[in-house]
Enzyme design. Structure first.
Site, PDB file in Angstrom:
ATOM      1  N   THR A  87       0.822  -1.244   0.099  1.00  0.00           N
ATOM      2  CA  THR A  87      -0.019  -0.041   0.024  1.00  0.00           C
ATOM      3  C   THR A  87       0.912   1.363  -0.120  1.00  0.00           C
ATOM      4  OG1 THR A  87      -1.474  -1.327   1.278  1.00  0.00           O
ATOM      5  CG2 THR A  87      -2.002   1.040   1.195  1.00  0.00           C
ATOM      6  N   ARG A 101       1.746   6.815  -6.770  1.00  0.00           N
ATOM      7  CA  ARG A 101       0.796   7.969  -6.923  1.00  0.00           C
ATOM      8  C   ARG A 101       0.854   9.150  -6.935  1.00  0.00           C
ATOM      9  NH1 ARG A 101      -3.635   9.719  -4.765  1.00  0.00           N
ATOM     10  NH2 ARG A 101      -3.235   8.859  -2.667  1.00  0.00           N
ATOM     11  N   SER A 159       1.194  -8.449  -1.686  1.00  0.00           N
ATOM     12  CA  SER A 159      -0.008  -7.721  -2.080  1.00  0.00           C
ATOM     13  C   SER A 159      -1.170  -8.529  -2.024  1.00  0.00           C
ATOM     14  CB  SER A 159       0.012  -6.815  -3.260  1.00  0.00           C
ATOM     15  OG  SER A 159      -1.078  -5.974  -3.254  1.00  0.00           O
ATOM     16  N   CYS A 187      -6.797 -11.034   5.061  1.00  0.00           N
ATOM     17  CA  CYS A 187      -7.887 -10.926   5.746  1.00  0.00           C
ATOM     18  C   CYS A 187      -8.847 -12.063   5.106  1.00  0.00           C
ATOM     19  CB  CYS A 187      -8.531  -9.718   6.067  1.00  0.00           C
ATOM     20  SG  CYS A 187      -7.272  -8.548   6.448  1.00  0.00           S
ATOM     21  N   LYS A 222       4.268   0.098 -13.189  1.00  0.00           N
ATOM     22  CA  LYS A 222       4.210   1.254 -12.319  1.00  0.00           C
ATOM     23  C   LYS A 222       5.537   1.775 -12.117  1.00  0.00           C
ATOM     24  CE  LYS A 222      -0.100   0.415 -10.045  1.00  0.00           C
ATOM     25  NZ  LYS A 222      -0.687   0.284  -8.584  1.00  0.00           N
ATOM     26  N   THR A 276      10.494   6.516  12.860  1.00  0.00           N
ATOM     27  CA  THR A 276      11.305   5.699  13.914  1.00  0.00           C
ATOM     28  C   THR A 276      12.306   6.922  14.356  1.00  0.00           C
ATOM     29  OG1 THR A 276      13.069   4.978  12.524  1.00  0.00           O
ATOM     30  CG2 THR A 276      11.082   3.752  12.521  1.00  0.00           C
ATOM     31  N   GLY A 292       2.307  -0.946  10.073  1.00  0.00           N
ATOM     32  CA  GLY A 292       1.610  -2.222   9.984  1.00  0.00           C
ATOM     33  C   GLY A 292       1.853  -2.911  11.499  1.00  0.00           C
ATOM     34  N   HIS A 315      -3.058   0.601   6.513  1.00  0.00           N
ATOM     35  CA  HIS A 315      -3.449   1.182   5.463  1.00  0.00           C
ATOM     36  C   HIS A 315      -3.332   3.139   5.617  1.00  0.00           C
ATOM     37  CE1 HIS A 315      -4.888  -1.532   2.278  1.00  0.00           C
ATOM     38  NE2 HIS A 315      -4.737  -2.273   3.419  1.00  0.00           N
ATOM     39  N   LYS A 359     -35.376   5.169  19.796  1.00  0.00           N
ATOM     40  CA  LYS A 359     -34.050   5.361  20.669  1.00  0.00           C
ATOM     41  C   LYS A 359     -33.238   4.115  20.455  1.00  0.00           C
ATOM     42  CE  LYS A 359     -36.014   6.530  24.531  1.00  0.00           C
ATOM     43  NZ  LYS A 359     -37.426   6.712  24.405  1.00  0.00           N
TER      44      LYS A 359
HETATM   45  C1  LIG Z   1      -5.564 -15.020   8.158  1.00  0.00           C
HETATM   46  C2  LIG Z   1      -5.685 -13.531   8.650  1.00  0.00           C
HETATM   47  C3  LIG Z   1      -6.848 -12.860   8.592  1.00  0.00           C
HETATM   48  C4  LIG Z   1      -6.740 -11.485   8.956  1.00  0.00           C
HETATM   49  N1  LIG Z   1      -7.956 -10.865   9.086  1.00  0.00           N
HETATM   50  C5  LIG Z   1      -8.063  -9.389   9.113  1.00  0.00           C
HETATM   51  C6  LIG Z   1      -9.326  -8.945   9.291  1.00  0.00           C
HETATM   52  O1  LIG Z   1     -10.452  -9.291   9.164  1.00  0.00           O
HETATM   53  N2  LIG Z   1      -9.215  -7.457   9.644  1.00  0.00           N
HETATM   54  C7  LIG Z   1      -8.089  -6.868   9.962  1.00  0.00           C
HETATM   55  O2  LIG Z   1      -8.028  -5.657  10.134  1.00  0.00           O
HETATM   56  N3  LIG Z   1      -6.821  -7.304   9.804  1.00  0.00           N
HETATM   57  C8  LIG Z   1      -6.825  -8.851   9.724  1.00  0.00           C
HETATM   58  N4  LIG Z   1      -5.651  -9.351   9.533  1.00  0.00           N
HETATM   59  C9  LIG Z   1      -4.429  -8.906  10.050  1.00  0.00           C
HETATM   60  C10 LIG Z   1      -3.940  -7.888   8.623  1.00  0.00           C
HETATM   61  O3  LIG Z   1      -4.000  -8.664   7.746  1.00  0.00           O
HETATM   62  C11 LIG Z   1      -2.521  -7.247   9.252  1.00  0.00           C
HETATM   63  O4  LIG Z   1      -2.659  -6.281  10.097  1.00  0.00           O
HETATM   64  C12 LIG Z   1      -1.765  -6.733   7.955  1.00  0.00           C
HETATM   65  O5  LIG Z   1      -1.544  -7.611   7.160  1.00  0.00           O
HETATM   66  C13 LIG Z   1      -0.506  -6.279   8.707  1.00  0.00           C
HETATM   67  O6  LIG Z   1       0.256  -5.645   7.549  1.00  0.00           O
HETATM   68  P1  LIG Z   1       2.048  -5.705   7.673  1.00  0.00           P
HETATM   69  O7  LIG Z   1       2.390  -4.883   6.326  1.00  0.00           O
HETATM   70  O8  LIG Z   1       2.473  -4.889   8.921  1.00  0.00           O
HETATM   71  O9  LIG Z   1       2.361  -7.386   7.586  1.00  0.00           O
HETATM   72  P2  LIG Z   1       2.102  -8.275   6.661  1.00  0.00           P
HETATM   73  O10 LIG Z   1       0.555  -7.945   5.857  1.00  0.00           O
HETATM   74  O11 LIG Z   1       2.288  -9.815   7.179  1.00  0.00           O
HETATM   75  O12 LIG Z   1       3.473  -8.319   5.624  1.00  0.00           O
HETATM   76  C14 LIG Z   1       4.605  -8.380   6.020  1.00  0.00           C
HETATM   77  C15 LIG Z   1       5.477  -9.017   4.863  1.00  0.00           C
HETATM   78  O13 LIG Z   1       6.808  -8.726   5.315  1.00  0.00           O
HETATM   79  C16 LIG Z   1       7.707  -9.691   4.602  1.00  0.00           C
HETATM   80  N5  LIG Z   1       8.941  -9.701   5.619  1.00  0.00           N
HETATM   81  C17 LIG Z   1       9.069  -9.720   7.107  1.00  0.00           C
HETATM   82  N6  LIG Z   1      10.445  -9.679   7.198  1.00  0.00           N
HETATM   83  C18 LIG Z   1      11.208  -9.513   6.238  1.00  0.00           C
HETATM   84  C19 LIG Z   1      12.466  -9.423   5.866  1.00  0.00           C
HETATM   85  N7  LIG Z   1      13.206  -9.375   6.879  1.00  0.00           N
HETATM   86  N8  LIG Z   1      12.709  -9.056   4.505  1.00  0.00           N
HETATM   87  C20 LIG Z   1      11.754  -9.221   3.522  1.00  0.00           C
HETATM   88  N9  LIG Z   1      10.515  -9.333   4.063  1.00  0.00           N
HETATM   89  C21 LIG Z   1      10.168  -9.546   4.953  1.00  0.00           C
HETATM   90  C22 LIG Z   1       6.870 -10.822   5.111  1.00  0.00           C
HETATM   91  O14 LIG Z   1       7.167 -11.937   4.126  1.00  0.00           O
HETATM   92  C23 LIG Z   1       5.414 -10.375   4.746  1.00  0.00           C
HETATM   93  O15 LIG Z   1       5.084 -10.697   3.502  1.00  0.00           O
HETATM   94  C24 LIG Z   1      -5.570 -10.785   9.071  1.00  0.00           C
HETATM   95  C25 LIG Z   1      -4.447 -11.580   8.974  1.00  0.00           C
HETATM   96  C26 LIG Z   1      -4.484 -12.912   8.925  1.00  0.00           C
HETATM   97  C27 LIG Z   1      -2.988 -13.707   8.670  1.00  0.00           C
END
Ligand SMILES: Cc1cc2nc3c(=O)[nH]c(=O)nc-3n(C[C@H](O)[C@H](O)[C@H](O)COP(=O)(O)OP(=O)(O)OC[C@H]3O[C@@H](n4cnc5c(N)ncnc54)[C@H](O)[C@@H]3O)c2cc1C
Length: 447
Positions: free
Chosen positions: A15, A22, A39, A43, A70, A268, A277, A300, A428
């Protein structure tokens, strides 16, 4: 040309890349992800098992190829091993070719997320799975298809475990649910969670509480009390841990639990390093307290803030989180927001409970909806809220989130002019009534 490196290419990272591209057509953007895919909608993963997401491809929002169009470079199976914030470089391991490379950045965006926890009894057990990535989904789907398994054991009572129970049942499997505690679904109060066990029983799910798996052998799991159960497929949903070990020598500050503290710009302690995230520590929106919310909305929103900050729009700011969440469990919807029950106990507060029908009581099919508010004793702030019911829960929790965001108190709920017609509410609504009850309680407390 400045260059941004993004670590992690799923919810937050992808995102952030899209937003940044964009608003800024010229900046170089490179994404490194250690996984196979980028990507995808984590969820939605459970719902592909149950069939509500009919094709897994629908879960994929972007691919390395679509990002290339892109002008964003994506490297999957590339794990960032370390970061040097003095030199502005990252060491990356191409895990397919087994080679290491160094890359440099002007801006670094960290979105490494969190990894599922496991327990020793499930390590190296071929029929044990977690569900966190598209790869995990593919492994589970392949196991179901190849073995024709018709039974599954789900461990853990977080939302992923509970969503998996629902979807495995939808898929036609016999499900056994194992949880090491008595109460189901920690974010919700024990007395409001009682319906889970009854709902499971009515769906033919075997429930085993206060127990754990200690060993799995040949598709048989042994529990703490020595009982053996069939476990040809085990899904563990027992929590997550931030994936930030690779940052330990980077100079980027981490908390004791491995979270990355950030400010309201997503920055940070290092001024060209941003994070978002599941791995960040941010603040609550409504009280001055740190929190970590591993949910998609924050990732997001922070992607928007960070991309604007990097592109020079310093007005974009992250205003903290309420942790607003909702989950469906068969016919029930469960939502909470704000402090946890444990956290709220540090605040001087009182509880307002209100239960009424979700629409005019004389309407066929009207059903109860329950709202519980934790109200600040001195100022009427809503510190925490829980909403449970079978219909209309999403509307109530979203109203509460907006109300709190705009500074509304629990007393002010009486003043919200809801849209009323018998199929939707009472004149109400349940929230108005919670407001009236708060006003009464406040009066009594101040007498
Ligand atoms: C099954 C499931 C259902 C969910 N349902 C919901 C929901 O209904 N509602 C909701 O709000 N949230 C939900 N979530 C939570 C939501 O998906 C997460 O909050 C969100 O994905 C967090 O985004 P992120 O970018 O922090 O981590 P992620 O989307 O997990 O992405 C992190 C990425 O970083 C990569 N990475 C990590 N370390 C390294 C490294 N050292 N080098 C290179 N790459 C690395 C990983 O491979 C991964 O692809 C759900 C999660 C899961 C697993």
């Amino acid at each position: 040309m400045p260059k941004a490196i993004i670590i992690g290419g799923v919810a937050g990272g992808a995102t952030a890349a899209s937003q940044l591209r964009r608003i800024d057509e010229t900046i170089d953007i490179t994404i490194y992800d250690k996984g196979r895919d980028i990507s995808f909608g984590n969820c939605g993963l459970p719902y592909n098992i149950g069939g509500e997401v009919s094709r897994r491809e629908k879960l994929i929002a972007a691919t390395p190829e679509s990002f290339a169009e892109k002008n964003v470079d994506v490297y999957t199976r590339h794990e960032v091993m370390s970061v040097d914030t003095d030199k502005n470089t990252v060491m990356v391991k191409d895990t397919e070719e087994n080679v290491e490379l160094e890359d440099s950045y002007d801006y670094l965006i960290l979105s490494p997320g969190a990894a599922p926890r496991t327990v020793p009894a499930l390590l190296d057990v071929p029929e044990a799975f977690v569900l966190h990535t598209l790869e995990d989904l593919d492994l589970i789907q392949a196991h179901i298809k190849m073995t024709g398994v018709n039974k599954a054991v789900v461990i853990g009572a977080g939302y992923i475990g509970l969503e998996m129970i629902e979807n495995l049942v939808e898929r036609g499997l016999d499900v056994t649910f194992i949880h090491r505690r008595e109460s189901i679904y920690a974010p919700l109060e024990d007395d409001l969670s009682e319906f889970f066990a009854a709902e499971m029983e009515s769906r033919g799910i075997t429930v085993k509480l206060n127990t754990e798996i200690v060993e799995v052998n040949g598709g048989i799991a042994t529990l703490t009390n020595g009982e053996e159960i069939e476990a040809p497929m085990i899904i563990a949903g027992i929590g997550i841990l931030p994936q930030t070990k690779f940052l330990e020598t980077s100079g980027i500050k981490l908390t004791e639990t491995g979270l990355i503290p950030v400010d309201s710009t997503g920055c940070t302690n290092i001024d060209n390093v941003f994070a978002l995230g599941d791995a960040i520590e941010t603040t609550y929106q409504h009280v001055d307290q740190k929190t970590n919310v591993a949910l998609a909305w924050g990732a997001h929103r922070m992607a928007f803030v960070i991309s604007h900050q990097i592109s020079g729009d310093k007005s974009a700011a992250f205003e903290g989180l309420l942790g607003t969440n909702i989950m469906r469990f068969f016919d029930y919807d469960i939502a909470t927001l704000g402090l946890s029950e444990k956290e709220v106990s540090d605040y001087d507060h009182f509880i307002v409970d209100h239960k009424q029908r979700n629409k005019a009581g004389y309407m066929e099919g009207s059903i109860p909806i329950q709202v519980r508010l934790y109200v600040g004793r001195n100022d009427g702030r809503i510190l925490r809220a829980s909403v449970v019911g079978k219909e209309g829960v999403d509307k109530r929790i979203d109203i509460l989130a907006a109300h709190i965001r705009l500074g509304g108190t629990a007393m002010d709920l009486a003043n919200i002019e809801i849209a009323y017609s018998p199929p939707y509410s009472s004149p109400k609504s349940v929230l108005n009534m919670a407001g009236y009850k708060t006003i009464e309680k406040m009066k009594k407390l101040n007498e």
